[in-house]
Design an enzyme around this catalytic site. Structure first.
Site, PDB file in Angstrom:
ATOM      1  N   HIS A   3       9.447  -3.453   3.325  1.00 37.26           N
ATOM      2  CA  HIS A   3       8.988  -3.643   1.942  1.00 37.26           C
ATOM      3  C   HIS A   3      10.190  -3.881   1.015  1.00 37.26           C
ATOM      4  CE1 HIS A   3       5.655  -0.887   3.442  1.00 37.26           C
ATOM      5  NE2 HIS A   3       4.974  -1.919   3.000  1.00 37.26           N
TER       6      HIS A   3
ATOM      7  N   GLY B 298       5.112  -9.903   4.143  1.00 31.76           N
ATOM      8  CA  GLY B 298       5.874  -9.811   5.389  1.00 31.76           C
ATOM      9  C   GLY B 298       5.232 -10.647   6.490  1.00 31.76           C
TER      10      GLY B 298
ATOM     11  N   SER C 113       4.280   1.148   8.314  1.00 27.23           N
ATOM     12  CA  SER C 113       3.964   2.506   7.831  1.00 27.23           C
ATOM     13  C   SER C 113       3.300   3.306   8.931  1.00 27.23           C
ATOM     14  CB  SER C 113       3.047   2.427   6.621  1.00 27.23           C
ATOM     15  OG  SER C 113       3.705   1.712   5.599  1.00 27.23           O
TER      16      SER C 113
ATOM     17  N   LEU D 196       6.751   3.040   1.509  1.00 21.97           N
ATOM     18  CA  LEU D 196       7.658   1.893   1.632  1.00 21.97           C
ATOM     19  C   LEU D 196       8.743   2.135   2.674  1.00 21.97           C
ATOM     20  CD1 LEU D 196       8.059   1.053  -2.156  1.00 21.97           C
ATOM     21  CD2 LEU D 196       6.309   0.276  -0.548  1.00 21.97           C
TER      22      LEU D 196
ATOM     23  N   MET E 216       0.850  -1.198   0.000  1.00 22.92           N
ATOM     24  CA  MET E 216       0.000   0.000   0.000  1.00 22.92           C
ATOM     25  C   MET E 216       0.889   1.253   0.000  1.00 22.92           C
ATOM     26  SD  MET E 216      -3.415  -0.935   2.114  1.00 22.92           S
ATOM     27  CE  MET E 216      -2.805  -0.647   3.749  1.00 22.92           C
ATOM     28  N   GLY E 217       2.148   1.102  -0.435  1.00 18.33           N
ATOM     29  CA  GLY E 217       3.047   2.249  -0.519  1.00 18.33           C
ATOM     30  C   GLY E 217       3.606   2.648   0.831  1.00 18.33           C
TER      31      GLY E 217
HETATM   32  O1  PAF Z   1       0.021  -5.717   3.811  1.00 16.37           O
HETATM   33  C1  PAF Z   1      -0.422  -4.814   3.066  1.00 16.37           C
HETATM   34  O2  PAF Z   1       0.239  -3.811   2.783  1.00 16.37           O
HETATM   35  C2  PAF Z   1      -1.816  -4.958   2.481  1.00 16.37           C
HETATM   36  O3  PAF Z   1      -2.678  -5.574   3.382  1.00 16.37           O
HETATM   37  C3  PAF Z   1      -1.830  -5.667   1.119  1.00 16.37           C
HETATM   38  C4  PAF Z   1      -1.349  -7.104   1.224  1.00 16.37           C
HETATM   39  C5  PAF Z   1      -0.959  -4.911   0.127  1.00 16.37           C
HETATM   40  C6  PAF Z   1      -3.263  -5.719   0.566  1.00 16.37           C
HETATM   41  O4  PAF Z   1      -3.777  -4.439   0.399  1.00 16.37           O
END
Ligand code: PAF
Length: 288
Positions: free
Chosen positions: A37, A149, A188, A33, A30-31
């Site tokens: 990530h 993760g 985040s 980062l 979901m950015g």
């Molecule tokens: O873990 C995340 O960032 C979110 O839950 C995911 C897996 C990208 C789904 O939106």
């Protein structure tokens, strides 16, 4: 690095790449980062020829009173970091691309049993939102392998079950939680913490460690151990949601004879909800 905003364009681009025989690893995000990530992307590069990262803040996994509107949006910085790792493709769909007729009209994927416990009990609908969007993203990208993760262990277990139950034929890999030097799991949402809260935050990890050490020393009075951890966290200024020891296979409450378990914790500091876990094999007392 190719940045693609539409699923139709991504499918066409990847079809060409796959026709040439390349394998694809996928990292959904979901950015905003952080090092966690980036370690997923680095691990992805070791597992396939092409790495696709998606950045999509999924509205369906946020409850009505949660932080969808304020969730950190840092696309330019994220793209710079991904470029630095020589990521091949970044997929940045908008809500309309993923939910063409709106979030409410979209088919929902529900993973039974694993969905309504732990974080699912406190965040109704959250995991339906996760499984629905991950199923859709996996169907768009059709990777050979996807990486998640282990900090979000419940999410990882649920995605593994979904992919197995729906015979999606994709390898799902969990990657160890990235931590700050003081043990705090990277997230985040750590950015929401005040300086004082940030100092206290690693106490959640330390409590899980205390429980793990007690279990490694032979204690099996799980409820007492968790109750003690909750009391200490409350004293330290947290609002604990749960500390629980569960079986990793089905997230049922752990029994003394179980071996593959995890200690799960969720607690808020102010309005910031932190989660963490420690996985443990009780037959050898090894942990991660
Ligand atoms: O873990 C995340 O960032 C979110 O839950 C995911 C897996 C990208 C789904 O939106």
């Amino acid at each position: 690095m190719k940045i693609i905003g539409s699923s139709a364009e991504l499918t066409a681009h990847l079809a060409e790449i796959k026709a040439g025989g390349a394998t694809v690893a996928f990292v959904p995000t979901m950015g905003n980062l952080h090092a966690g990530h980036l370690s997923l992307v680095q691990q992805a590069k070791l597992r396939a020829n092409i790495v696709v990262v998606s950045i999509f803040i999924n509205p369906k996994q946020f409850g009505a009173n949660e932080d969808l509107a304020s969730y950190p949006r840092t696309l330019d910085e994220d793209l710079k970091q991904l470029d630095g790792l020589q990521t091949d493709v970044v997929f940045t769909p908008n809500d309309k691309d993923i939910y063409p007729e709106g979030v409410q009209s979209h088919t929902v994927v529900t993973v039974p049993e694993l969905t309504n416990v732990l974080c699912g009990a406190s965040r109704p609908g959250h995991f339906d939102g996760v499984s629905t969007v991950v199923c859709k993203l996996l169907n768009i990208v059709r990777p050979d392998v996807a990486l998640f993760g282990e900090k979000d262990l419940q999410q990882l277990l649920l995605i593994k079950k979904m992919v197995c139950d729906l015979a999606m034929g994709i390898e799902i890999v969990g990657i160890a939680t990235a931590r700050a030097d003081d043990g705090l799991a990277l997230s985040s949402r750590n950015g929401y913490l005040s300086a004082d809260q940030r100092t206290k935050a690693p106490e959640l990890y330390r409590e899980l460690e205390r429980v793990r050490e007690a279990m490694a020393a032979g204690r099996r009075d799980f409820d007492t151990l968790c109750g003690e951890a909750i009391q200490r966290l409350t004293k330290a200024g947290f609002k604990p949601d749960y500390i629980e020891i569960r079986r990793r296979s089905d997230l049922a409450s752990a029994q003394a004879e179980d071996t593959e378990v995890a200690i799960f914790g969720a607690a808020s500091l102010g309005s910031t909800r932190l989660i963490d876990n420690r996985q443990m094999d009780l037959s050898t007392a090894s942990a991660r």
